[in-house]
Design an enzyme around this catalytic site. Structure first.
Site, PDB file in Angstrom:
ATOM      1  N   ASP A 195       0.853  -1.183   0.000  1.00 56.06           N
ATOM      2  CA  ASP A 195       0.000   0.000   0.000  1.00 56.06           C
ATOM      3  C   ASP A 195       0.886   1.229   0.000  1.00 56.06           C
ATOM      4  O   ASP A 195       1.904   1.266   0.686  1.00 56.06           O
ATOM      5  CB  ASP A 195      -0.876   0.004   1.254  1.00 56.06           C
ATOM      6  CG  ASP A 195      -2.114  -0.843   1.034  1.00 56.06           C
ATOM      7  OD1 ASP A 195      -2.644  -0.815  -0.094  1.00 56.06           O
ATOM      8  OD2 ASP A 195      -2.530  -1.532   1.971  1.00 56.06           O
ATOM      9  N   ASP A 202      -4.976  25.055  12.548  1.00 55.57           N
ATOM     10  CA  ASP A 202      -5.142  23.794  11.816  1.00 55.57           C
ATOM     11  C   ASP A 202      -4.356  22.677  12.518  1.00 55.57           C
ATOM     12  O   ASP A 202      -3.137  22.691  12.519  1.00 55.57           O
ATOM     13  CB  ASP A 202      -4.635  23.998  10.382  1.00 55.57           C
ATOM     14  CG  ASP A 202      -4.959  22.820   9.498  1.00 55.57           C
ATOM     15  OD1 ASP A 202      -5.361  21.775  10.050  1.00 55.57           O
ATOM     16  OD2 ASP A 202      -4.807  22.953   8.276  1.00 55.57           O
ATOM     17  N   GLU A 237      -1.039  18.041   8.012  1.00 53.31           N
ATOM     18  CA  GLU A 237      -0.677  18.917   6.904  1.00 53.31           C
ATOM     19  C   GLU A 237      -0.487  20.345   7.416  1.00 53.31           C
ATOM     20  O   GLU A 237       0.499  21.011   7.093  1.00 53.31           O
ATOM     21  CB  GLU A 237      -1.774  18.912   5.826  1.00 53.31           C
ATOM     22  CG  GLU A 237      -1.821  17.676   4.967  1.00 53.31           C
ATOM     23  CD  GLU A 237      -2.683  16.579   5.578  1.00 53.31           C
ATOM     24  OE1 GLU A 237      -3.125  16.746   6.741  1.00 53.31           O
ATOM     25  OE2 GLU A 237      -2.893  15.545   4.915  1.00 53.31           O
ATOM     26  N   ALA A 248     -16.212  20.769   4.238  1.00 53.28           N
ATOM     27  CA  ALA A 248     -16.217  20.029   2.982  1.00 53.28           C
ATOM     28  C   ALA A 248     -16.838  20.848   1.858  1.00 53.28           C
ATOM     29  O   ALA A 248     -16.462  20.720   0.698  1.00 53.28           O
ATOM     30  CB  ALA A 248     -16.991  18.723   3.154  1.00 53.28           C
ATOM     31  N   THR A 289     -16.789  24.300   1.507  1.00 52.05           N
ATOM     32  CA  THR A 289     -15.937  25.390   1.033  1.00 52.05           C
ATOM     33  C   THR A 289     -14.557  24.904   0.631  1.00 52.05           C
ATOM     34  O   THR A 289     -13.898  25.486  -0.206  1.00 52.05           O
ATOM     35  CB  THR A 289     -15.765  26.444   2.144  1.00 52.05           C
ATOM     36  OG1 THR A 289     -15.150  25.800   3.265  1.00 52.05           O
ATOM     37  CG2 THR A 289     -17.110  27.007   2.560  1.00 52.05           C
ATOM     38  N   ARG A 290     -14.100  23.797   1.240  1.00 53.08           N
ATOM     39  CA  ARG A 290     -12.748  23.240   1.050  1.00 53.08           C
ATOM     40  C   ARG A 290     -11.691  24.311   1.304  1.00 53.08           C
ATOM     41  O   ARG A 290     -10.697  24.420   0.591  1.00 53.08           O
ATOM     42  CB  ARG A 290     -12.604  22.639  -0.342  1.00 53.08           C
ATOM     43  CG  ARG A 290     -13.541  21.427  -0.506  1.00 53.08           C
ATOM     44  CD  ARG A 290     -13.680  21.017  -1.928  1.00 53.08           C
ATOM     45  NE  ARG A 290     -12.470  20.424  -2.455  1.00 53.08           N
ATOM     46  CZ  ARG A 290     -12.111  20.505  -3.727  1.00 53.08           C
ATOM     47  NH1 ARG A 290     -12.846  21.170  -4.573  1.00 53.08           N
ATOM     48  NH2 ARG A 290     -11.018  19.921  -4.147  1.00 53.08           N
ATOM     49  N   ASP A 296      -5.503  -4.496   6.119  1.00 47.92           N
ATOM     50  CA  ASP A 296      -6.136  -4.471   7.425  1.00 47.92           C
ATOM     51  C   ASP A 296      -7.655  -4.418   7.350  1.00 47.92           C
ATOM     52  O   ASP A 296      -8.342  -4.847   8.252  1.00 47.92           O
ATOM     53  CB  ASP A 296      -5.594  -3.328   8.279  1.00 47.92           C
ATOM     54  CG  ASP A 296      -5.670  -1.989   7.558  1.00 47.92           C
ATOM     55  OD1 ASP A 296      -6.200  -1.956   6.417  1.00 47.92           O
ATOM     56  OD2 ASP A 296      -5.203  -0.996   8.112  1.00 47.92           O
TER      57      ASP A 296
END
Lengths: 569, 691
Positions: free
Chosen positions: B316, B353, B357, B388, B390-391, B527
């Site tokens: 993966d 945030d 990231e 979600a 407006t991203r 998994d």
């Protein structure tokens, strides 16, 4: 050892190497059912045979059916040959009115020719009629050779195919082997032999008056035709008792060259056939190198041992530079006698052009050891190839693990079943050779046949069973093998060596054919490189040969050391 | 290989406690019934008993060899058997120790079985206390903070932090929650906080820990296919030498030599492959144990062997090839915008945030651009969380609105039509996408400032590992949900041979089937429940301990650390196991040559003194030669135990190089070592007047 001697040896072996590829590729075409040069000539004959026998050439057989066909074919062959031998007095072409062959000798001889051994407990020119020689013995020279090749081809197909249930059709394979390989080449070789002076006649003998005025009966017969297949089919059963030392079988150096070439051509050629059919000519050449290196090594030792001469005789004032010429023909000399001795025991031929009994101890040890290795360097026609494959499987099993993978050979995983069957086959030789020899060594009735006592006598016993179980057929001489004990036991040894060996091998082939082919990668053990060649030679010597060492130590080895110490016995 | 997981809760190879137990076990294993599974050693034991009888006979009746000689031979033959047993016992020792620890955690726990499993309200938690042994599949139990989870099951309600150190040895708690791929819990682990309702999925006696105990203890140990095949070969060799030795008696009689039975059987035992025969099962057990030390449990030895054969590794992308999260690696300012300004805005907009990231953006701005974190508390900033719809996410400080987010969304935010964007900006966006990264746009109010390059970071060193795998002939295939363009970029960077983009579980399954049809063996790890079919189809399927029950049952190995990278180690361990087996077999067989040279001249020296020429080692007397060979044969087993247990060293090189190396060490070494060893023993035996 002389330069000329080496050149003679090099010339003949070079010729064998040169012809191996064309011959091997030709055989690959024949057994793949492709068109060959001879197809227009023989194609219709081939089809007539199938029609007559009710064989569907496209109907393939699984390993069991293939092996059963072979066994039925061999049993029929045995019955007919036994009948001919027992009834030859009543059959035609018996100009010298030879009597029927007694049961034990007939049993031994029938088995012997059936198994491509051609052990001869009889003397051909004084017991076998022309009919027996031609319709009995020579026929089986062809059929036993063709059977060996057919079996080898079936085993080859097991590696060439994947997820396959069949290995080919036995009847088709022996027909093709006989029609396309053995008959045409034997014809050519026989004609060449005739040109070199080998007789080919239906006359029984000529009477001659010698210079001393004595009357001499000189035996004749269809020698050239039998001689051709005797060599080309690695049969080795001579027309005369003296075999290829007899001037009518092997009159001169050219005939001798042809003889040695002919007996090595097919066994080496088949290795190329194997490579071609499994899709890796390089693999075939690797087997070629394995067989070739052992063969050359053996020639070196024998030639050296024979050239060294006998210190006991040197002591008596004989010039040692002449080497050991006892039992050798002056027209061949030491080099060509050594090469012949090795070639004939490295294959299952067993014909001789010199008397092994008279070889130096080491010179006699090497041929015996070559046979004990299982006659795989390169072995008999067909039998040598499948014997080599058995050892390749054992080698791959050990070597494959060393590279960290479960073993595989040519993409086929070697698992418990294959190892079991391979080992079963390999066990046959020590069982037959050492088992019978051990009994004979303490059995007074068996010992009565010995021509010598002491270590040399033991060598004679060992050699006889080695030659029989290995389906070689060469004789050490010095042993009167035509007694019920020897006829029956060597006969059984021959059956074990041929059928006891090949049945497990065929079962193994069946299981290999059914396997899928695993893709090779960098992680796969390369089985066509120099390293594998070396490893496999080591495995052949250690696994195939070591168990004979104790017996050999008491025979030829001790003889050698006694000779060096200047002792006789 | 990483030593990280290996060092944990492990006993050393030669722990004194293990050695003591092993020594006792070695004697217990003398029972012929126990030895019947090992034909080579069984033959040795039979022969040892025979020589012991001969020794007693010579002691009482004064017949045969001198009692001192046959007594010593008998002694060393028994040692040979004991040493072989000892090797096996030592190999089993560590597993047994671990099984004992596991058993402790299995001791009878009490379970809170819910009377009304369907009750969803907290107030309905009415339960009866029963023994864990009484739980049946389908029962629902309540497990609260501090409780031991009574059996394997799936969480149907709740969420808890669980200490799974009983199985994994890792004491950091893991989160388990209802639904999804982290719902499986294992009996014997402890809930640290919160509560969960667990539906039991295993019958008593058949839980994960039960199976684990059986595996590490080797109780259910069966010979693996390759081990079986090798045993057949060893039996064949034994028979071969049996024939050679039995018939030798007759040849000796012919030669007017008497060879005593003691001497003949000495020859037999030295020739048959006792070395590999004695170490074979130890090698197998140690191989499994090595996996256990890497915290991987194989459900069968067959799986370990298959691991050595693997041709294709399915890995993966996320978590194996790349770090699980994308990281900011570069700021790209628009023409006319100062880079520091962009970095500063990026930093401020990410302050709230908490995603990896976001934190990576802050870290990049601080370390690479030297921006200090401003103190905004006085300015009463308003955090705009990611949504979600407006991203976008960001922060409002007074009048200025700082934003970062998906390129399209940010463009919409600043009100810039797509065709009016600076071409440099477009090019940068394309470039980042091509390289497998994600571009984030940054803006303040109505001005677009530039881009943040979020990179899928390939783990350091992974490329080298793939190169090594390639050298071993193993193909690596990356599995990812990314689009083909992105996948190709990462595949190139990581150096995998192939990739499967936008992969669905069906794609994986089909890919495995395709590879297998082409004659290749495939290993993968997974998994999720949707990985189960592929795990079952793969030749080696490693399920993650954190994975679902379905995945754990479909695979033939379970990684207790849930580290997908370990697949590579698993392959190496499989290869090492097979190599050790092959190398010691080669060594054992090659040893025979020297033993012949020791014993053969000794056998017949009386009749044929000339055979002394074969005594190349110049051993002092026939008796000492035979004794030395027998002693060497026994001692070599002990000397090779460490190698059998730790495995021959493995290097990721091609098969040809491996063969050359191992053939040189174990083939050639096997030829030479006994010449030296027997000579040395002979000197000692002679010096001590033992013969």
């Amino acid at each position: 050892m002389t330069l000329v001697g080496w050149l003679q040896i090099g010339l003949i072996l070079g010729l064998v190497a040169l012809t191996a590829r064309p011959l091997g590729l030709y055989m690959a075409r024949v057994f793949s059912g492709e068109r060959t040069l001879l197809s227009p000539l023989l194609g219709s004959t081939e089809r007539i045979f199938y029609w007559l026998a009710g064989v569907e050439p496209d109907h393939e057989q699984g390993w069991l059916a293939y092996t059963s066909s072979m066994l039925v074919f061999s049993a029929t062959g045995f019955a007919s040959l036994y009948a001919i031998l027992r009834l030859q007095a009543y059959l035609p072409f018996n100009p010298r009115h030879f009597a029927n062959i007694p049961p034990d000798l007939a049993f031994n001889t029938a088995i012997s020719f059936l198994t491509n051994t051609n052990w001869q407990a009889y003397s051909g020119e004084t017991s076998m009629s022309n009919f027996t020689q031609m319709a009995g013995l020579t026929v089986h020279n062809f059929l036993s050779a063709a059977t060996g090749v057919a079996l080898a081809i079936a085993v080859t197909r097991a590696f060439a195919r994947h997820n396959a249930a069949t290995l080919g059709n036995f009847w088709v394979d022996i027909t093709r082997a006989t029609l396309y390989v053995f008959l045409p080449f034997s014809l050519l070789i026989a004609v060449t032999f005739i040109a070199t002076g080998v007789p080919q006649t239906l006359a029984g003998s000529v009477d001659a008056v010698t210079l001393e005025g004595a009357r001499q009966v000189i035996a004749l017969g269809p020698v050239a035709s039998q001689e051709a297949i005797k060599q080309f089919g690695t049969n080795g059963g001579g027309f005369f008792n003296a075999n290829a030392a007899h001037p009518f079988e092997n009159p001169n150096a050219l005939a001798n060259l042809l003889q040695i070439w002919a007996l090595l051509a097919v066994p080496f050629g088949l290795l190329v056939t194997f490579g071609k059919m499994v899709g890796s000519e390089k693999q075939g050449w690797a087997l070629f190198k394995i067989a070739g290196l052992v063969l050359v090594g053996a020639v070196v030792i024998v030639y050296a041992a024979e050239s060294f001469g006998n210190p006991l005789l040197t002591h008596l004032g004989l010039d040692p530079s002449g080497g050991n010429m006892e039992g050798k023909e002056t027209r061949f000399g030491i080099a060509l006698s050594s090469l012949y001795a090795v070639a004939t025991t490295a294959t299952s031929c067993g014909g001789v052009n010199a008397m092994m009994d008279s070889f130096a101890p080491l010179g006699g040890l090497v041929p015996m050891f070559l046979m004990q290795l299982g006659l795989i360097t390169p072995g008999g026609v067909g039998s040598g190839l499948y014997g080599l494959i058995v050892f390749a499987i054992i080698t791959v099993f050990i070597g494959g693990l060393m590279v960290g993978r479960t073993p595989e050979f040519l993409g086929k995983k070697i698992e418990s079943r294959e190892v079991k069957l391979a080992i079963l086959a390999v066990l046959i030789l020590p069982l037959a050779i050492l088992g019978f020899s051990a009994v004979a060594a303490v059995l007074p009735s068996a010992l009565a046949s010995l021509g010598n006592n002491g270590p040399h006598g033991l060598s004679e016993i060992l050699y006889a069973y080695t030659s029989a179980a290995g389906n070689n057929g060469s004789a050490f001489a010095g042993l009167n093998a035509n007694t019920p004990w020897w006829n029956v036991t060597t006969g059984i040894a021959m059956v074990l060596g041929r059928f006891g060996y090949v049945v497990p091998v065929m079962a193994m082939a069946g299981s290999i054919a059914a396997k899928k082919k695993v893709q090779a990668s960098l992680g796969t053990l390369p089985t066509d490189g120099g390293l594998f060649v070396g490893l496999m030679i080591g495995v052949i010597l250690i696994v195939g040969g070591l168990q004979f060492l104790p017996a050999l130590a008491l025979g030829p080895m001790v003889e050698h050391f006694l000779m060096l110490a200047g002792k006789t016995f | 290989m990483s030593r990280k997981s290996e060092s944990r809760h492990q006993l050393s190879l030669f722990d004194p406690a293990i050695m003591r137990t092993a020594a006792i076990d070695a004697v217990k294993k003398l029972s012929p019934h126990a030895l019947a599974a090992n034909p080579v050693i069984f033959v040795t034991e039979t022969v040892a008993a025979l020589v012991t009888f001969l020794w007693l006979r010579s002691l009482w009746l004064g017949r045969g060899d001198s009692p001192s000689f046959s007594g010593q031979i008998a002694l060393w033959l028994w040692f040979t058997v004991l040493f072989a047993n000892f090797a096996e016992a030592v190999a089993e020792g560590r597993g047994k120790a671990r099984a004992a620890t596991l058993r402790a955690s299995r001791s009878d726990t009490l379970a809170k079985r819910l009377v009304d499993p369907e009750g969803r309200s907290h107030l309905d938690r009415v339960y009866s206390t029963v023994s864990a042994r009484q739980l049946r599949v389908g029962d629902v139990v309540l497990v609260e903070a501090g409780d031991l989870i009574p059996s394997d099951g799936d969480i149907i309600d709740g969420m808890a932090s669980v200490n799974e150190s009983a199985i994994t040895g890792e004491s950091a708690p893991v989160i388990r929650e209802a639904g999804g791929d982290r719902c499986a819990v294992t009996g014997g682990t402890t809930v640290l906080s919160d509560w969960i309702k667990v539906r039991i999925s295993a019958q008593p006696g058949n839980t994960f820990i039960d199976r684990m105990i059986a595996l590490v203890e080797g109780a259910e140990r069966q010979k693996t296919p390759n081990e079986l095949a090798l045993s057949v070969l060893l039996v064949g060799l034994t028979l071969m030498f049996l024939i050679a030795v039995v018939t030798l008696w007759s040849f000796a009689t012919y030669s007017h030599t008497t060879v005593s039975v003691t001497v003949l059987v000495s020859l037999l035992v030295t020739l048959i492959p006792t070395t590999i025969g004695g170490l074979l099962s130890a090698i197998g057990i140690a191989g499994m144990d090595r996996l256990v030390r890497f915290n991987v449990l194989a459900t069968s030895g067959r799986a370990v062997e298959a691991a050595g054969d693997v041709d294709t590794l399915l890995l993966d992308k996320t978590g194996t090839i790349t770090f699980g999260n994308r990281m900011a690696s570069e700021f790209i300012a628009l023409p006319g915008v100062e880079l520091r300004k962009l970095a500063e805005v990026a930093l401020i907009s990410s302050l709230a945030d908490e995603t990896p990231e976001g934190r990576s953006i802050i870290a990049l701005a601080k370390t690479d651009y030297g921006i200090a974190e401003p103190d905004l508390t006085a300015k009463s900033p308003v955090v705009i969380p990611f949504a979600a719809q407006t991203r976008l996410s960001g922060i409002d400080i007074g009048e200025s609105r700082l934003r970062k987010g998906a390129v399209d969304s940010v463009l919409k935010f600043v009100g810039l039509p797509a065709d009016q964007v600076a071409p440099e900006f477009r090019q940068s966006v394309d470039r980042i996408s091509r390289m497998g990264g994600t571009p984030l746009a940054v803006a303040v109010d109505h001005s677009l400032l530039g881009l943040i390059y979020l990179k899928d970071v390939v783990k350091p060193g992974i490329k080298e590992r793939f190169a090594a795998l390639r050298a071993m002939g193993i193909k690596t295939v990356m599995i990812t949900g990314d689009n083909p363009l992105t996948a190709a970029a990462i595949a190139t960077e990581a150096g995998v041979d192939d990739f499967l983009a936008e992969a669905t579980p069906e794609d994986k399954l089909n890919f495995i089937r395709k590879e297998q049809t082409g004659g290749r063996l495939v290993a993968m790890c997974g998994d999720g429940t949707n990985d189960a079919p592929a795990l079952a189809q793969a030749d080696v399927g490693v399920a993650m301990q954190t994975g679902t029950q379905a995945a754990r049952e479909a695979g033939n190995m379970v990684d207790l650390d849930s580290d997908p990278t370990k697949l590579i180690e698993v392959v190496e361990i499989g290869k090492q196991l097979l190599m050790t087996r092959g190398s010691l077999t080669t060594f054992s067989i090659a040893n025979d040559v020297a033993k012949y040279f020791a014993i053969l001249p000794a056998l017949f020296l009386a009749t044929y003194p000339e055979l002394g020429a074969l005594n190349v080692m110049r051993l002092s007397s026939p008796q000492s030669a035979i004794l030395s060979a027998v002693i060497f044969n026994a001692v070599i087993i002990v000397l090779l135990i460490p190698l059998a247990l730790s495995g021959v060293s493995y290097r990721p090189v091609g098969a040809a190089a491996l063969l050359r190396r191992n053939l040189l060490i174990y083939g050639l070494g096997g030829l030479i070592a006994p010449f030296v060893g027997i000579k040395v023993i002979d000197l000692v035996v002679t010096a001590l007047h033992l013969s």
